[in-house]
Design an enzyme around this catalytic site. Structure first.
Site, PDB file in Angstrom:
ATOM      1  N   GLY A   1      -1.812   1.165   9.325  1.00 31.52           N
ATOM      2  CA  GLY A   1      -2.405   1.583   8.056  1.00 31.52           C
ATOM      3  C   GLY A   1      -3.924   1.690   8.111  1.00 31.52           C
TER       4      GLY A   1
ATOM      5  N   GLY B   1     -15.209  -6.650  10.487  1.00 32.03           N
ATOM      6  CA  GLY B   1     -14.905  -5.827   9.312  1.00 32.03           C
ATOM      7  C   GLY B   1     -15.278  -6.440   7.974  1.00 32.03           C
TER       8      GLY B   1
ATOM      9  N   LYS C   1       0.809  -1.228   0.000  1.00 36.54           N
ATOM     10  CA  LYS C   1       0.000   0.000   0.000  1.00 36.54           C
ATOM     11  C   LYS C   1       0.845   1.283   0.000  1.00 36.54           C
ATOM     12  CE  LYS C   1      -4.173  -1.974   2.059  1.00 36.54           C
ATOM     13  NZ  LYS C   1      -5.228  -1.840   3.057  1.00 36.54           N
TER      14      LYS C   1
HETATM   15  P1  NDP Z   1      -0.614  -2.580  10.761  1.00 33.07           P
HETATM   16  O1  NDP Z   1       0.376  -3.686  10.854  1.00 33.07           O
HETATM   17  O2  NDP Z   1      -0.343  -1.405   9.897  1.00 33.07           O
HETATM   18  O3  NDP Z   1      -0.870  -1.995  12.252  1.00 33.07           O
HETATM   19  C1  NDP Z   1      -1.112  -2.860  13.306  1.00 33.07           C
HETATM   20  C2  NDP Z   1      -1.575  -2.033  14.519  1.00 33.07           C
HETATM   21  O4  NDP Z   1      -2.000  -2.953  15.527  1.00 33.07           O
HETATM   22  C3  NDP Z   1      -0.501  -1.162  15.145  1.00 33.07           C
HETATM   23  O5  NDP Z   1      -1.096  -0.003  15.634  1.00 33.07           O
HETATM   24  C4  NDP Z   1       0.020  -2.053  16.300  1.00 33.07           C
HETATM   25  O6  NDP Z   1       0.558  -1.311  17.385  1.00 33.07           O
HETATM   26  C5  NDP Z   1      -1.275  -2.681  16.742  1.00 33.07           C
HETATM   27  N1  NDP Z   1      -1.162  -3.961  17.434  1.00 33.07           N
HETATM   28  C6  NDP Z   1      -0.737  -5.148  16.939  1.00 33.07           C
HETATM   29  N2  NDP Z   1      -0.883  -6.115  17.842  1.00 33.07           N
HETATM   30  C7  NDP Z   1      -1.415  -5.547  18.959  1.00 33.07           C
HETATM   31  C8  NDP Z   1      -1.797  -6.010  20.246  1.00 33.07           C
HETATM   32  N3  NDP Z   1      -1.659  -7.301  20.571  1.00 33.07           N
HETATM   33  N4  NDP Z   1      -2.310  -5.131  21.135  1.00 33.07           N
HETATM   34  C9  NDP Z   1      -2.471  -3.833  20.810  1.00 33.07           C
HETATM   35  N5  NDP Z   1      -2.115  -3.319  19.605  1.00 33.07           N
HETATM   36  C10 NDP Z   1      -1.590  -4.165  18.703  1.00 33.07           C
HETATM   37  O7  NDP Z   1      -1.987  -3.296  10.392  1.00 33.07           O
HETATM   38  P2  NDP Z   1      -3.252  -2.640   9.629  1.00 33.07           P
HETATM   39  O8  NDP Z   1      -3.469  -1.296  10.219  1.00 33.07           O
HETATM   40  O9  NDP Z   1      -3.073  -2.770   8.172  1.00 33.07           O
HETATM   41  O10 NDP Z   1      -4.429  -3.660  10.033  1.00 33.07           O
HETATM   42  C11 NDP Z   1      -5.020  -3.639  11.320  1.00 33.07           C
HETATM   43  C12 NDP Z   1      -6.240  -4.557  11.322  1.00 33.07           C
HETATM   44  O11 NDP Z   1      -7.235  -4.045  10.438  1.00 33.07           O
HETATM   45  C13 NDP Z   1      -5.951  -5.988  10.858  1.00 33.07           C
HETATM   46  O12 NDP Z   1      -6.633  -6.889  11.718  1.00 33.07           O
HETATM   47  C14 NDP Z   1      -6.540  -6.054   9.458  1.00 33.07           C
HETATM   48  O13 NDP Z   1      -7.005  -7.354   9.172  1.00 33.07           O
HETATM   49  C15 NDP Z   1      -7.695  -5.069   9.590  1.00 33.07           C
HETATM   50  N6  NDP Z   1      -8.105  -4.478   8.283  1.00 33.07           N
HETATM   51  C16 NDP Z   1      -9.370  -4.728   7.831  1.00 33.07           C
HETATM   52  C17 NDP Z   1      -9.803  -4.196   6.627  1.00 33.07           C
HETATM   53  C18 NDP Z   1     -11.182  -4.505   6.147  1.00 33.07           C
HETATM   54  O14 NDP Z   1     -11.507  -4.198   4.994  1.00 33.07           O
HETATM   55  N7  NDP Z   1     -12.038  -5.053   6.979  1.00 33.07           N
HETATM   56  C19 NDP Z   1      -8.937  -3.333   5.805  1.00 33.07           C
HETATM   57  C20 NDP Z   1      -7.629  -3.117   6.382  1.00 33.07           C
HETATM   58  C21 NDP Z   1      -7.245  -3.690   7.577  1.00 33.07           C
HETATM   59  P3  NDP Z   1       2.110  -0.843  17.394  1.00 33.07           P
HETATM   60  O15 NDP Z   1       2.201   0.308  16.455  1.00 33.07           O
HETATM   61  O16 NDP Z   1       2.369  -0.453  18.780  1.00 33.07           O
HETATM   62  O17 NDP Z   1       2.899  -2.042  16.933  1.00 33.07           O
END
Ligand code: NDP
Length: 268
Positions: A129, A236, A65
Protein backbone atom coordinates in the site's frame (compact mmCIF):
# COMPACT_ATOMS: atom_id res chain seq x y z
CA UNK A 1 -21.16 22.82 16.79
CA UNK A 2 -17.46 21.82 17.00
CA UNK A 3 -16.35 19.84 13.94
CA UNK A 4 -15.48 16.26 14.70
CA UNK A 5 -12.66 14.17 13.20
CA UNK A 6 -11.28 10.72 13.97
CA UNK A 7 -8.80 8.06 12.85
CA UNK A 8 -10.24 4.63 12.10
CA UNK A 9 -8.38 1.33 12.12
CA UNK A 10 -7.70 -1.82 14.12
CA UNK A 11 -5.66 -1.65 16.31
CA UNK A 12 -5.94 2.08 16.83
CA UNK A 13 -4.84 2.95 20.37
CA UNK A 14 -1.19 3.37 19.23
CA UNK A 15 -2.04 6.00 16.58
CA UNK A 16 -0.27 9.36 16.89
CA UNK A 17 -2.86 11.07 14.67
CA UNK A 18 -4.95 12.50 17.55
CA UNK A 19 -1.84 14.16 19.05
CA UNK A 20 -0.68 15.49 15.68
CA UNK A 21 -4.06 16.96 14.74
CA UNK A 22 -4.59 18.38 18.21
CA UNK A 23 -1.22 20.14 17.86
CA UNK A 24 -2.15 21.53 14.42
CA UNK A 25 -5.49 22.80 15.78
CA UNK A 26 -3.87 24.35 18.85
CA UNK A 27 -1.28 26.22 16.76
CA UNK A 28 -3.90 27.39 14.27
CA UNK A 29 -6.40 28.24 17.05
CA UNK A 30 -8.90 26.03 15.25
CA UNK A 31 -11.96 24.59 16.97
CA UNK A 32 -12.23 20.83 16.39
CA UNK A 33 -12.15 17.47 18.13
CA UNK A 34 -10.13 14.48 16.90
CA UNK A 35 -10.34 11.04 18.50
CA UNK A 36 -9.77 7.37 17.64
CA UNK A 37 -12.35 4.90 16.37
CA UNK A 38 -11.72 1.17 16.62
CA UNK A 39 -13.24 -0.62 13.63
CA UNK A 40 -14.44 -4.12 14.57
CA UNK A 41 -13.47 -6.76 11.98
CA UNK A 42 -15.68 -6.55 8.89
CA UNK A 43 -17.50 -3.49 10.25
CA UNK A 44 -15.88 -0.62 8.33
CA UNK A 45 -18.97 0.52 6.40
CA UNK A 46 -21.24 0.48 9.45
CA UNK A 47 -18.62 2.29 11.55
CA UNK A 48 -17.96 4.94 8.89
CA UNK A 49 -21.69 5.55 8.27
CA UNK A 50 -22.29 5.99 11.98
CA UNK A 51 -19.34 8.41 12.28
CA UNK A 52 -20.40 10.54 9.32
CA UNK A 53 -23.88 11.15 10.80
CA UNK A 54 -22.08 13.90 12.71
CA UNK A 55 -18.40 13.75 11.78
CA UNK A 56 -16.66 15.94 9.21
CA UNK A 57 -13.66 13.82 8.24
CA UNK A 58 -11.44 10.95 9.20
CA UNK A 59 -8.08 9.35 8.64
CA UNK A 60 -7.92 5.68 7.81
CA UNK A 61 -5.21 3.28 8.81
CA UNK A 62 -4.45 -0.45 8.66
CA UNK A 63 -6.42 -2.57 7.78
CA UNK A 64 -9.19 -0.29 6.46
CA UNK A 65 -7.59 1.66 3.58
CA UNK A 66 -9.10 -0.57 0.87
CA UNK A 67 -12.52 -0.54 2.53
CA UNK A 68 -12.38 3.26 2.65
CA UNK A 69 -11.48 3.31 -1.05
CA UNK A 70 -14.62 1.28 -1.81
CA UNK A 71 -16.74 3.38 0.58
CA UNK A 72 -15.94 6.84 -0.87
CA UNK A 73 -18.48 8.19 -3.39
CA UNK A 74 -15.75 10.21 -5.10
CA UNK A 75 -11.97 9.68 -5.27
CA UNK A 76 -9.09 12.09 -5.90
CA UNK A 77 -6.60 11.06 -8.63
CA UNK A 78 -4.12 10.15 -5.85
CA UNK A 79 -6.61 7.82 -4.17
CA UNK A 80 -7.42 6.26 -7.53
CA UNK A 81 -3.82 5.52 -8.43
CA UNK A 82 -2.94 4.35 -4.92
CA UNK A 83 -5.98 2.05 -4.86
CA UNK A 84 -6.32 3.00 -1.19
CA UNK A 85 -7.73 5.85 0.88
CA UNK A 86 -6.17 7.32 4.04
CA UNK A 87 -8.43 10.40 4.31
CA UNK A 88 -12.21 10.79 4.04
CA UNK A 89 -14.05 14.11 3.96
CA UNK A 90 -17.77 14.86 4.13
CA UNK A 91 -18.47 17.34 1.35
CA UNK A 92 -21.09 20.11 1.44
CA UNK A 93 -23.70 17.94 -0.29
CA UNK A 94 -23.07 15.18 2.29
CA UNK A 95 -21.21 12.88 -0.12
CA UNK A 96 -17.89 11.36 0.95
CA UNK A 97 -14.63 12.20 -0.81
CA UNK A 98 -11.67 9.80 -0.52
CA UNK A 99 -8.08 11.00 -0.83
CA UNK A 100 -4.65 9.47 -0.30
CA UNK A 101 -2.17 11.92 1.20
CA UNK A 102 0.59 9.38 1.98
CA UNK A 103 2.57 9.81 -1.25
CA UNK A 104 2.24 13.60 -1.34
CA UNK A 105 3.22 13.60 2.34
CA UNK A 106 6.37 11.72 1.40
CA UNK A 107 7.27 14.26 -1.32
CA UNK A 108 6.44 17.18 1.00
CA UNK A 109 8.79 15.71 3.62
CA UNK A 110 11.62 15.32 1.09
CA UNK A 111 11.20 19.01 0.19
CA UNK A 112 11.07 19.95 3.86
CA UNK A 113 14.38 18.11 4.27
CA UNK A 114 15.88 20.02 1.33
CA UNK A 115 16.06 16.90 -0.87
CA UNK A 116 15.23 16.85 -4.55
CA UNK A 117 14.38 13.79 -6.66
CA UNK A 118 14.04 15.55 -10.03
CA UNK A 119 16.46 14.02 -12.54
CA UNK A 120 17.51 11.31 -10.06
CA UNK A 121 17.64 7.54 -10.56
CA UNK A 122 15.27 6.11 -7.99
CA UNK A 123 14.83 2.63 -6.58
CA UNK A 124 11.60 1.81 -4.75
CA UNK A 125 11.62 -1.32 -2.58
CA UNK A 126 8.22 -2.91 -1.96
CA UNK A 127 4.89 -2.95 -3.77
CA UNK A 128 2.39 -2.81 -0.90
CA UNK A 129 0.00 0.00 0.00
CA UNK A 130 2.73 2.51 0.89
CA UNK A 131 4.64 1.97 -2.35
CA UNK A 132 1.44 2.33 -4.37
CA UNK A 133 0.69 5.62 -2.66
CA UNK A 134 4.17 6.99 -3.33
CA UNK A 135 4.56 6.16 -7.03
CA UNK A 136 2.32 8.78 -8.65
CA UNK A 137 3.55 11.79 -6.62
CA UNK A 138 7.11 10.55 -7.15
CA UNK A 139 6.73 10.39 -10.94
CA UNK A 140 5.23 13.90 -10.90
CA UNK A 141 8.65 15.13 -9.68
CA UNK A 142 10.21 14.04 -13.02
CA UNK A 143 12.95 11.70 -11.82
CA UNK A 144 15.38 10.31 -14.44
CA UNK A 145 14.04 6.81 -13.77
CA UNK A 146 12.05 4.80 -11.23
CA UNK A 147 12.72 1.09 -10.68
CA UNK A 148 10.36 -0.98 -8.57
CA UNK A 149 11.40 -4.25 -6.90
CA UNK A 150 9.40 -6.55 -4.69
CA UNK A 151 9.88 -10.02 -3.21
CA UNK A 152 6.68 -11.07 -4.96
CA UNK A 153 7.57 -9.93 -8.48
CA UNK A 154 4.05 -10.35 -9.90
CA UNK A 155 2.78 -7.81 -7.38
CA UNK A 156 5.35 -5.25 -8.56
CA UNK A 157 4.37 -5.90 -12.18
CA UNK A 158 0.70 -5.36 -11.36
CA UNK A 159 1.40 -2.16 -9.45
CA UNK A 160 3.66 -0.81 -12.24
CA UNK A 161 1.33 -1.69 -15.13
CA UNK A 162 -0.75 1.55 -15.14
CA UNK A 163 2.42 3.66 -15.40
CA UNK A 164 3.70 2.09 -18.65
CA UNK A 165 7.25 3.07 -19.62
CA UNK A 166 7.72 5.60 -16.83
CA UNK A 167 8.40 2.79 -14.39
CA UNK A 168 10.49 -0.39 -14.70
CA UNK A 169 10.27 -3.54 -12.61
CA UNK A 170 13.32 -5.52 -11.58
CA UNK A 171 14.20 -8.27 -9.11
CA UNK A 172 16.30 -8.04 -5.94
CA UNK A 173 18.81 -10.48 -7.47
CA UNK A 174 19.36 -8.29 -10.56
CA UNK A 175 20.01 -4.99 -8.80
CA UNK A 176 23.30 -3.24 -9.57
CA UNK A 177 24.71 -0.04 -8.04
CA UNK A 178 23.78 3.22 -9.78
CA UNK A 179 20.71 4.49 -7.92
CA UNK A 180 20.83 8.02 -6.47
CA UNK A 181 17.84 7.58 -4.20
CA UNK A 182 16.53 4.44 -2.49
CA UNK A 183 13.08 4.43 -0.91
CA UNK A 184 12.25 1.56 1.43
CA UNK A 185 8.50 0.99 1.19
CA UNK A 186 8.74 -2.55 2.56
CA UNK A 187 7.93 -3.41 6.13
CA UNK A 188 11.38 -5.02 6.61
CA UNK A 189 12.47 -2.57 9.32
CA UNK A 190 9.31 -3.43 11.25
CA UNK A 191 10.65 -7.02 11.41
CA UNK A 192 14.16 -5.70 12.16
CA UNK A 193 15.46 -7.30 8.95
CA UNK A 194 17.02 -5.83 5.79
CA UNK A 195 15.61 -6.10 2.28
CA UNK A 196 17.77 -8.38 0.10
CA UNK A 197 19.77 -5.54 -1.48
CA UNK A 198 23.57 -5.83 -1.62
CA UNK A 199 25.67 -3.31 0.29
CA UNK A 200 27.21 -1.80 -2.87
CA UNK A 201 23.75 -0.77 -4.07
CA UNK A 202 22.98 1.02 -0.79
CA UNK A 203 26.48 2.48 -0.49
CA UNK A 204 26.19 4.12 -3.93
CA UNK A 205 23.06 6.07 -3.01
CA UNK A 206 23.13 9.71 -1.89
CA UNK A 207 19.78 9.39 -0.12
CA UNK A 208 18.01 6.49 1.58
CA UNK A 209 14.51 7.11 2.94
CA UNK A 210 12.79 4.44 5.03
CA UNK A 211 9.04 4.99 5.14
CA UNK A 212 8.93 3.30 8.50
CA UNK A 213 9.79 5.50 11.47
CA UNK A 214 11.61 4.82 14.70
CA UNK A 215 11.62 6.73 17.96
CA UNK A 216 15.22 7.89 17.48
CA UNK A 217 14.85 8.28 13.69
CA UNK A 218 17.17 5.34 13.00
CA UNK A 219 15.40 2.25 11.66
CA UNK A 220 17.12 -1.10 11.07
CA UNK A 221 17.78 -0.14 7.44
CA UNK A 222 18.97 3.38 8.21
CA UNK A 223 21.40 2.10 10.83
CA UNK A 224 22.86 -0.23 8.19
CA UNK A 225 23.06 2.53 5.55
CA UNK A 226 24.70 4.96 7.97
CA UNK A 227 27.35 2.30 8.64
CA UNK A 228 27.86 2.04 4.87
CA UNK A 229 28.48 5.78 4.69
CA UNK A 230 25.23 6.95 3.06
CA UNK A 231 25.12 10.70 3.72
CA UNK A 232 21.38 11.36 3.83
CA UNK A 233 19.34 8.83 5.80
CA UNK A 234 15.77 9.72 6.79
CA UNK A 235 12.91 7.81 8.40
CA UNK A 236 9.19 8.30 7.71
CA UNK A 237 8.32 10.44 10.73
CA UNK A 238 8.26 13.62 8.67
CA UNK A 239 6.06 11.84 6.13
CA UNK A 240 3.62 10.97 8.92
CA UNK A 241 3.42 14.66 9.88
CA UNK A 242 3.19 15.84 6.27
CA UNK A 243 0.43 13.39 5.26
CA UNK A 244 -1.52 14.54 8.34
CA UNK A 245 -1.01 18.19 7.36
CA UNK A 246 -2.36 17.48 3.86
CA UNK A 247 -5.42 15.78 5.35
CA UNK A 248 -5.93 18.77 7.65
CA UNK A 249 -5.71 21.09 4.64
CA UNK A 250 -8.28 19.02 2.74
CA UNK A 251 -10.70 19.32 5.68
CA UNK A 252 -9.99 22.82 6.95
CA UNK A 253 -8.53 24.70 3.94
CA UNK A 254 -5.31 25.62 5.71
CA UNK A 255 -1.97 23.77 5.70
CA UNK A 256 -0.35 23.46 9.16
CA UNK A 257 3.35 24.25 9.60
CA UNK A 258 5.04 20.85 9.33
CA UNK A 259 8.53 22.00 10.43
CA UNK A 260 7.03 23.28 13.66
CA UNK A 261 5.17 20.00 14.22
CA UNK A 262 8.23 17.82 13.54
CA UNK A 263 10.27 19.96 15.96
CA UNK A 264 7.52 19.66 18.58
CA UNK A 265 7.17 15.88 18.40
CA UNK A 266 10.83 15.13 17.80
CA UNK A 267 12.85 17.76 19.65
CA UNK A 268 16.58 17.73 18.77
P1 NDP B 1 2.08 -3.74 3.09
O1 NDP B 1 1.84 -4.86 4.05
O2 NDP B 1 0.99 -3.29 2.19
O3 NDP B 1 3.32 -4.14 2.13
C1 NDP B 1 4.49 -4.65 2.69
C2 NDP B 1 5.57 -4.69 1.59
O4 NDP B 1 6.80 -5.03 2.23
C3 NDP B 1 5.34 -5.72 0.50
O5 NDP B 1 5.83 -5.21 -0.70
C4 NDP B 1 6.18 -6.92 0.99
O6 NDP B 1 6.63 -7.76 -0.06
C5 NDP B 1 7.36 -6.19 1.57
N1 NDP B 1 8.12 -6.90 2.59
C6 NDP B 1 7.72 -7.26 3.83
N2 NDP B 1 8.72 -7.80 4.52
C7 NDP B 1 9.82 -7.79 3.70
C8 NDP B 1 11.17 -8.21 3.82
N3 NDP B 1 11.61 -8.76 4.95
N4 NDP B 1 12.00 -8.03 2.77
C9 NDP B 1 11.56 -7.46 1.63
N5 NDP B 1 10.28 -7.05 1.45
C10 NDP B 1 9.43 -7.22 2.47
O7 NDP B 1 2.65 -2.56 3.99
P2 NDP B 1 2.57 -0.97 3.67
O8 NDP B 1 2.91 -0.80 2.23
O9 NDP B 1 1.31 -0.42 4.19
O10 NDP B 1 3.74 -0.40 4.62
C11 NDP B 1 5.11 -0.54 4.29
C12 NDP B 1 5.94 0.29 5.26
O11 NDP B 1 5.65 1.67 5.10
C13 NDP B 1 5.69 -0.03 6.74
O12 NDP B 1 6.94 -0.08 7.41
C14 NDP B 1 4.87 1.15 7.24
O13 NDP B 1 5.14 1.40 8.60
C15 NDP B 1 5.40 2.26 6.35
N6 NDP B 1 4.43 3.38 6.18
C16 NDP B 1 4.79 4.62 6.64
C17 NDP B 1 3.93 5.70 6.50
C18 NDP B 1 4.34 7.03 7.04
O14 NDP B 1 3.50 7.94 7.09
N7 NDP B 1 5.59 7.22 7.40
C19 NDP B 1 2.62 5.56 5.84
C20 NDP B 1 2.35 4.22 5.37
C21 NDP B 1 3.24 3.18 5.56
P3 NDP B 1 5.72 -8.97 -0.63
O15 NDP B 1 4.67 -8.33 -1.48
O16 NDP B 1 6.64 -9.79 -1.41
O17 NDP B 1 5.15 -9.65 0.58
Amino acid sequence: MTDRYTVMGNPIAHSMSPQIHAFFAQVLKDDLTYDTTLVPEGQFVATAKEFFKQGSGCNITVPCKLDAHAFAAELTPYAKSAGAVNTLKKQEDGSILGDNTDGRGFIADLKRLGQNVTGKKILVLGAGGAAQGVLRPLLEENPASVTLVNRTVEKAQKVAAPYGDSLSVDTYQNLKPGFDVIINATSSSLQKTLPAVTDDVFAGAELVYDLMYAKDGVTTLLSHCKDLGVKNCFDGFGMLICQAALAYELWRGVRPDTDQAVAHFRPQ
